[in-house]
Design a protein around this motif. Structure first.
Motif, PDB file in Angstrom:
ATOM      1  N   ILE A   1       4.734  12.961 -14.391  1.00  0.00           N
ATOM      2  CA  ILE A   1       3.884  13.604 -15.399  1.00  0.00           C
ATOM      3  C   ILE A   1       4.177  15.099 -15.450  1.00  0.00           C
ATOM      4  CG2 ILE A   1       1.516  14.210 -16.009  1.00  0.00           C
ATOM      5  CD1 ILE A   1       0.588  11.640 -14.845  1.00  0.00           C
ATOM      6  N   MET A   2       4.189  15.707 -14.262  1.00  0.00           N
ATOM      7  CA  MET A   2       4.388  17.151 -14.233  1.00  0.00           C
ATOM      8  C   MET A   2       5.764  17.529 -14.736  1.00  0.00           C
ATOM      9  SD  MET A   2       2.811  19.796 -13.773  1.00  0.00           S
ATOM     10  CE  MET A   2       3.720  21.024 -14.649  1.00  0.00           C
ATOM     11  N   ALA A   3       6.768  16.749 -14.319  1.00  0.00           N
ATOM     12  CA  ALA A   3       8.123  17.049 -14.770  1.00  0.00           C
ATOM     13  C   ALA A   3       8.220  16.885 -16.284  1.00  0.00           C
ATOM     14  CB  ALA A   3       9.120  16.136 -14.058  1.00  0.00           C
ATOM     15  N   ALA A   4       7.548  15.842 -16.804  1.00  0.00           N
ATOM     16  CA  ALA A   4       7.582  15.624 -18.252  1.00  0.00           C
ATOM     17  C   ALA A   4       6.962  16.803 -18.978  1.00  0.00           C
ATOM     18  CB  ALA A   4       6.834  14.333 -18.616  1.00  0.00           C
TER      19      ALA A   4
ATOM     20  N   PHE B   1       0.821  -1.200   0.000  1.00  0.00           N
ATOM     21  CA  PHE B   1       0.000   0.000   0.000  1.00  0.00           C
ATOM     22  C   PHE B   1       0.856   1.252   0.000  1.00  0.00           C
ATOM     23  CE2 PHE B   1      -4.018   1.834   0.148  1.00  0.00           C
ATOM     24  CZ  PHE B   1      -3.950   2.980   0.917  1.00  0.00           C
ATOM     25  N   SER B   2       1.875   1.252   0.863  1.00  0.00           N
ATOM     26  CA  SER B   2       2.709   2.457   0.873  1.00  0.00           C
ATOM     27  C   SER B   2       3.444   2.590  -0.447  1.00  0.00           C
ATOM     28  CB  SER B   2       3.674   2.446   2.056  1.00  0.00           C
ATOM     29  OG  SER B   2       4.730   1.558   1.800  1.00  0.00           O
TER      30      SER B   2
ATOM     31  N   LEU C   1       2.245   1.645  -3.327  1.00  0.00           N
ATOM     32  CA  LEU C   1       1.251   2.158  -4.288  1.00  0.00           C
ATOM     33  C   LEU C   1       1.091   3.667  -4.160  1.00  0.00           C
ATOM     34  CD1 LEU C   1      -1.874  -0.144  -4.532  1.00  0.00           C
ATOM     35  CD2 LEU C   1      -0.516   0.795  -6.377  1.00  0.00           C
ATOM     36  N   SER C   2       0.933   4.118  -2.911  1.00  0.00           N
ATOM     37  CA  SER C   2       0.672   5.554  -2.766  1.00  0.00           C
ATOM     38  C   SER C   2       1.928   6.348  -3.104  1.00  0.00           C
ATOM     39  CB  SER C   2       0.172   5.872  -1.364  1.00  0.00           C
ATOM     40  OG  SER C   2       0.972   5.285  -0.405  1.00  0.00           O
ATOM     41  N   LYS C   3       3.077   5.800  -2.729  1.00  0.00           N
ATOM     42  CA  LYS C   3       4.305   6.507  -3.118  1.00  0.00           C
ATOM     43  C   LYS C   3       4.426   6.539  -4.632  1.00  0.00           C
ATOM     44  CE  LYS C   3       8.960   6.657  -1.246  1.00  0.00           C
ATOM     45  NZ  LYS C   3       9.952   5.893  -0.477  1.00  0.00           N
TER      46      LYS C   3
ATOM     47  N   SER D   1       2.037   6.524  -6.775  1.00  0.00           N
ATOM     48  CA  SER D   1       1.156   7.532  -7.361  1.00  0.00           C
ATOM     49  C   SER D   1       1.775   8.904  -7.280  1.00  0.00           C
ATOM     50  CB  SER D   1      -0.176   7.571  -6.623  1.00  0.00           C
ATOM     51  OG  SER D   1      -0.840   6.376  -6.752  1.00  0.00           O
ATOM     52  N   GLY D   2       2.356   9.188  -6.113  1.00  0.00           N
ATOM     53  CA  GLY D   2       3.004  10.485  -5.969  1.00  0.00           C
ATOM     54  C   GLY D   2       4.095  10.668  -7.004  1.00  0.00           C
ATOM     55  N   ILE D   3       4.880   9.587  -7.178  1.00  0.00           N
ATOM     56  CA  ILE D   3       5.964   9.684  -8.153  1.00  0.00           C
ATOM     57  C   ILE D   3       5.413   9.823  -9.567  1.00  0.00           C
ATOM     58  CG2 ILE D   3       7.924   8.467  -9.122  1.00  0.00           C
ATOM     59  CD1 ILE D   3       8.494   7.301  -6.460  1.00  0.00           C
ATOM     60  N   THR D   4       4.303   9.104  -9.856  1.00  0.00           N
ATOM     61  CA  THR D   4       3.697   9.225 -11.183  1.00  0.00           C
ATOM     62  C   THR D   4       3.317  10.659 -11.464  1.00  0.00           C
ATOM     63  OG1 THR D   4       2.733   7.040 -10.858  1.00  0.00           O
ATOM     64  CG2 THR D   4       1.908   8.340 -12.691  1.00  0.00           C
ATOM     65  N   LEU D   5       2.668  11.269 -10.466  1.00  0.00           N
ATOM     66  CA  LEU D   5       2.250  12.660 -10.639  1.00  0.00           C
ATOM     67  C   LEU D   5       3.461  13.541 -10.890  1.00  0.00           C
ATOM     68  CD1 LEU D   5      -0.726  13.577 -10.206  1.00  0.00           C
ATOM     69  CD2 LEU D   5       0.136  14.836  -8.267  1.00  0.00           C
ATOM     70  N   LEU D   6       4.498  13.281 -10.105  1.00  0.00           N
ATOM     71  CA  LEU D   6       5.733  14.047 -10.242  1.00  0.00           C
ATOM     72  C   LEU D   6       6.301  13.891 -11.639  1.00  0.00           C
ATOM     73  CD1 LEU D   6       7.258  15.534  -7.987  1.00  0.00           C
ATOM     74  CD2 LEU D   6       8.795  13.606  -7.894  1.00  0.00           C
TER      75      LEU D   6
END
Lengths: 327, 380, 357
Positions: free
Chosen positions: A42-45, A28-29, A31-33, A35-40
């Motif tokens: 995406i935004m960085a890209a 679970f941790s 997964l949530s980490k 997601s945070g990295i995915t968002l990061l």
């Protein structure tokens, strides 16, 4: 007593250690980490892509990107600049804020302090719903109803206030100008600013208000002494929210404004352009390089919006210690 | 806990309702618009559908380009899709410049353009047409109407030089003596002329520019090859329909767009004084007379035309445009090739050209149509 | 002591001096309003102004001035300022309500002209743009599919990111994520659309599709979901978490079974409000889905349409029939967004912790 750790407690300690890394926890941790990295990522890209394309475009621009009054990236040599767009975006947003913020404060005060209680709740509800109206509908209404209506106002302004440079209508035309766009944006951002400001005013400490009333203050004095200072940072954050929306507004501007690449201080003349409207209008006929030029202008808009949001957050953080809320 | 169990049941019930509602929604729409008697288009029924050969046409065909021809393509698409089921032709009128750009990016199967491909555009097209090049196939012609809205003036007559001066903002009032001389007896008001032009890149703009540089060279000194509006000032709108709407909405306004947009919006159009015995109105027959004199200047599979804008022939309306459908002669995308050929075959066929006249467009003259009819089957 | 109180003389007269001012009668504001409307209309007629709005503005100005003067004379300067403030607040209210009500009224009245069951269940296939007929079903289906896919992408990522930020996040990664979420809330919608256009549609060559539009909408939705979920999770009292952990429940089960269900009302509200917001986004859709006249139930392939795009396209055509369709589609769009909003608020109220307020 011998102070050696009894074996039972050691076993518990190791069990505790095992608990902390149970598979469920790890998954679970993770997964949530993730997601945070995915968002990061995406935004960085997005940021990297926009910057890269912008650099490509601006490096080949034969004139100064910030001061040129023309948009012709397909030309030979390519000539394009955002001066007109920056001016149009900022001017229309400023007009929108100048009109919308005082009126929004007025309505918020009305709902929170002046309206009859039975009227206040449905009114708040209705304004909440109005904040959700899509912008294309504002554009449709603006083009079909507001523009012909503002023709009369434009002529009146030209006639009586034409001595001020901005209201001097030097070119004839229908009211498809930055002033109309500003008014339409004001109507559009009004519900958002009203909602947030109303929430803030409702949270003004009742004790202060009642104390002021007990001392014989009139209702306006109560508002002025207890509610407005309390809500100052809330008003600013609400205004910034509205400003962010006004800056990025595409469709309403595209439908209402008659675009041209002319930077004119006469706000009643048809013409001008904003970043978002320019992108929407030109992306179809833009080849690769033209699109890079549009991305460059989009990045400028993005940076301006970021600066506005950042400024708002800084102001709120500075005033936090004075607010009464437990925020 | 008692509460959570009830809430859970209620929540999943609502969820099931939403999902089934969504499934129902996705099943209950219909593409069939021909049954509705009172609503639905009444202009052209599908009588012409009988001779359309579908020839393996299937799927979705994307196209984009000139907004001048969008009403014609709309009509063709309606008839074509009525005859060939399972086919969709999707044309977006984003302007000639936009259409050519999308064609060269490989986003659309063919582009509609009021002007032939420029040399750079031809070179670009070679990248997307593997082994071939983009070719201009003229299929639609029509008059560029100068639409205006002026109360009390029904038959405005202008000549090339006056049109040039109006759009260049050199004549600014409706009751200018130049206009009055061309319109004896008309009550011209003392109001300002509001001139509208295209804000996007347009072949219609280019054709107007070519006409004005040919017929009014002294008054129009701008580059006739540019698709963007060259003159400063004036007001802009997006697309032919945008300009038409702007003119429809503003008193004292004037603008240029294809005739079908003027008819659809009930806008009065200018008759042009060419020096012939009478001013020529903007109609599709008069446009056909002008297009009849066009000469083919393209070679091989390319049928680019050069139009005579300075014609003084009787009843010939000189301000015309011809829209080309631009496709690859070799190297079209394989999935859309059958649909592309079937659609273009229909467009240039006799029935296809016949429906144009009813829609205020001008069909291609016989020899040019024959030439194009020979080329379309050879597209690969 | 009681002596002193009882012995005090009780002959106080009604205080007249500075403790009580004269007050204007209750009907004074109405009278002043009537007077200023009459005066405004009179002056407007005399000056030859024809616009009723100008009469109205003049009357409003006269009302404010007259109120100030009359109140200052009778009640005093402070009360006059108070009345002015009240008038101004009422004027603001009327000023704002008029255009917003006009918008709502116009959309409903013009939309209802063409809106009916046929309109909702048919596409524009076979109908010429310039003439009447056709419907909005293809656009409605497109909107629903694009929004659904965007939610499926954005909601889980947003939710889990918020969980990470609130429950697990300490240190540099959390700070970076928070910062980038803030940056992401500021992306203009047209820039998100341009980004997906350049990369997905053109560079990777996938062409226009409903999915491309959904991706741009997801980019716009994610930061909103993260922020609102974060707020909701922060509202969950720590005692609940600690109690659960004290009973030996592992952290992930605590979050899943205790924290999330407590906050689920607020989270759902936040997600639905985000959905309502992206439903109305036209700009990225304009760049990405190409538009079509037929029903395309496959969002991953081929051009689709969308309600806001449909409104824009029909308005661009410009004929009376097309603009009527645009209004009807606008009405459908507003109704869709409003229903989402109302459901969101309903859920919020249903699930809200019952407080004393």
């Amino acid at each position: 007593m011998v102070t050696t750790t009894p074996p039972a407690i050691e076993k518990n300690r190791s069990r505790r250690a095992k608990n902390a890394s149970r598979p469920g926890d790890r998954i679970f941790s993770g997964l949530s980490k993730g997601s945070g990295i995915t968002l990061l990522v995406i935004m960085a890209a997005i940021a990297a892509f926009l910057t890269y394309r912008t650099v490509l475009a601006v490096s080949k621009d034969s004139t100064n990107f910030f001061t040129t009054f023309e948009w012709n990236p397909a030309g030979d040599p390519p000539v394009f600049g955002i001066a007109v767009l920056a001016f149009g975006t900022i001017v229309s947003s400023v007009i929108a804020m100048v009109i919308a913020v005082p009126v929004a404060i007025g309505i918020a005060l009305f709902i929170s302090h002046y309206a009859p209680r039975k009227l206040a709740k449905p009114l708040a509800y209705v304004v909440d719903l109005l904040a959700a109206v899509p912008s294309i509908i504002y554009g449709l209404w603006g083009a079909i109803f507001l523009v012909p209506y503002l023709d009369g106002l434009n002529q009146w302004l030209d006639q009586y206030l034409g001595w001020t440079y901005i209201f001097d209508k030097s070119a004839d035309g229908v009211a498809r100008n930055l002033f109309t766009v500003g008014i339409l944006l004001a109507i559009m951002i009004l519900p958002i600013i009203t909602n947030v400001t109303r929430e803030v005013f409702l949270q003004a400490p009742k004790m202060h208000e009642e104390a002021a009333l007990a001392l014989g203050a009139t209702r306006w004095e109560v508002v002025r002494m207890a509610v407005l200072p309390f809500g100052r940072s809330g008003i600013i954050s609400a205004s910034m929210l509205g400003l962010g929306r006004a800056l990025g507004e595409t469709m309403a501007v595209a439908v209402v404004l008659s675009p041209s690449f002319v930077l004119s201080g006469h706000l009643l003349d048809p013409g001008g352009g904003t970043f978002a409207q320019n992108i929407a209008a030109k992306f179809n006929e833009a080849d690769d390089y033209g699109r890079d030029a549009l991305i460059a202008s989009g990045l400028v808009l993005f940076v301006i919006t970021l600066l506005v949001n950042g400024a708002a957050r800084w102001i709120i953080a500075r005033r936090k210690e004075y607010s009464g809320a437990n925020a | 806990m008692k509460l959570s169990r009830n809430n859970g049941l209620r929540a999943s019930a609502i969820g099931a309702l939403v999902v089934s509602g969504a499934l129902l929604l996705s099943a209950c729409g219909s593409d069939n618009n021909t049954e509705e008697p009172t609503k639905g288009g009444g202009t052209q029924t599908s009588a012409a559908a009988s001779n359309i050969k579908c020839d393996g046409a299937k799927g979705q065909l994307l196209a984009a380009g000139s907004s001048a021809q969008e009403n014609a393509v709309d009509l063709w698409v309606k008839n074509f899709q009525a005859a060939c089921s399972g086919v969709e032709v999707n044309y977006q009128g984003i302007g000639s410049g936009g259409g050519i750009t999308k064609f060269n990016q490989g986003q659309v199967a063919f582009a509609g353009s009021d002007s032939a491909l420029k040399d750079e555009e031809v070179a670009e097209s070679k990248k997307i047409c593997k082994g071939g090049t983009g070719v201009n196939l003229p299929m639609v012609g029509g008059p560029i109407a100068i639409g205006y809205k002026l109360e009390g003036v029904d038959n405005l007559v202008l000549d090339a030089s006056t049109i040039a001066k109006i759009f260049d903002m050199k004549i600014t009032k409706w009751n200018d003596p130049v206009i009055a001389k061309l319109n004896p007896g008309a009550k011209l008001p003392d109001s300002t002329i509001q001139a509208f032009h295209r804000s996007d890149e347009s072949g219609t703009t280019q054709n107007l520019g070519k006409y004005l540089s040919t017929a009014a060279a002294a008054d129009w000194k701008y580059d006739p090859k540019t698709k963007s509006w060259p003159a400063p000032d004036g007001q802009a709108a997006n697309g032919s329909s945008g300009v038409a709407q702007a003119v429809k909405g503003a008193e004292g306004s004037i603008g240029y767009f294809e005739l079908s947009h003027a008819t659809a919006n009930k806008i009065s159009t200018v008759s042009i004084n060419t020096g012939a015995s009478a001013p020529v109105a903007a109609t599709s027959e008069n446009a056909s007379k002008a297009i009849a004199a066009a000469k083919v200047k393209g070679t091989g599979n390319d049928v680019a035309l050069s139009l005579d804008y300075a014609t003084k022939a009787e009843g010939a309306y000189p301000l015309v445009l011809v829209t080309y459908e631009i496709a690859c002669d070799k190297g079209n995308k394989a999935e859309t090739l059958p649909t592309l050929k079937a659609f273009l075959n229909y467009a240039i066929s006799e029935e296809g050209q016949k429906v144009l006249t009813d829609a205020d467009y001008a069909p291609m003259p016989a020899e040019i149509a024959a030439k194009v009819r020979a080329i379309v089957p050879t597209l690969s | 002591m009681s002596h002193a109180v009882q012995d005090r003389p009780v002959a106080f007269a009604k205080p007249r001096g500075p403790l009580a001012h004269a007050r204007l009668p209750r009907w004074a504001p109405a009278a002043v309003a009537a007077g200023s409307v009459a005066a405004g209309t009179g002056i407007g007629l005399a000056a030859g102004w024809h616009s009723k709005v100008q009469w109205g503005m003049l009357s409003a100005l006269l009302f404010v001035l007259a109120t100030y003067v009359v109140t200052t004379k009778v009640e005093g300067a402070r009360q006059a300022k108070d009345r002015i403030a009240t008038s101004l607040v009422w004027v603001c209210f009327v000023l704002a309500v008029v255009p917003l009500l006009s918008l709502a009224w116009v959309t409903v009245s013009k939309g209802l002209e063409v809106l009916d069951g046929y309109f909702l269940t048919h596409s524009m296939n076979g109908v010429l743009e310039v003439e009447a007929g056709g419907g909005v079903y293809h656009a409605l289906l497109g909107t629903i599919e694009q929004v659904a896919i965007a939610t499926l992408i954005a909601a889980p990522i947003g939710l889990l990111t918020a969980v990470y930020l609130v429950e697990y996040g300490t240190g540099k990664l959390a700070k970076a994520v928070t910062f980038f979420v803030d940056v992401m809330t500021g992306i203009p919608s047209i820039v998100a659309g341009l980004f997906v256009l350049s990369t997905w549609t053109l560079m990777l060559g996938f062409g226009p599709s409903g999915f491309a539009g959904a991706m741009a909408l997801a980019i716009l939705m994610m930061p909103v979901v993260v922020r609102s979920t974060e707020e909701m999770l922060k509202l969950v009292p720590n005692e609940l978490r600690e109690a659960s952990l004290a009973l030996g429940v592992p952290k992930w089960r605590t979050i899943l079974k205790v924290v999330l269900p407590t906050a689920i009302g607020g989270i759902t509200t936040g997600v639905m409000l985000a959905i309502a917001r992206i439903t109305g986004e036209t700009a990225p859709i304009l760049l990405l889905v190409f538009g079509t006249k037929l029903i395309n139930p496959n969002p991953f392939e081929g051009a689709q349409s969308s309600l806001p795009l449909y409104v824009y396209e029909q308005y661009a055509v410009g004929t009376d029939a097309a603009v009527a369709r645009a209004w009807a589609a606008a009405l459908v769009l507003i109704a869709f967004v409003m229903i989402l909003n109302l459901v969101a608020r309903g859920i919020a109220r249903w699930k809200a912790p019952k407080t004393g307020r």
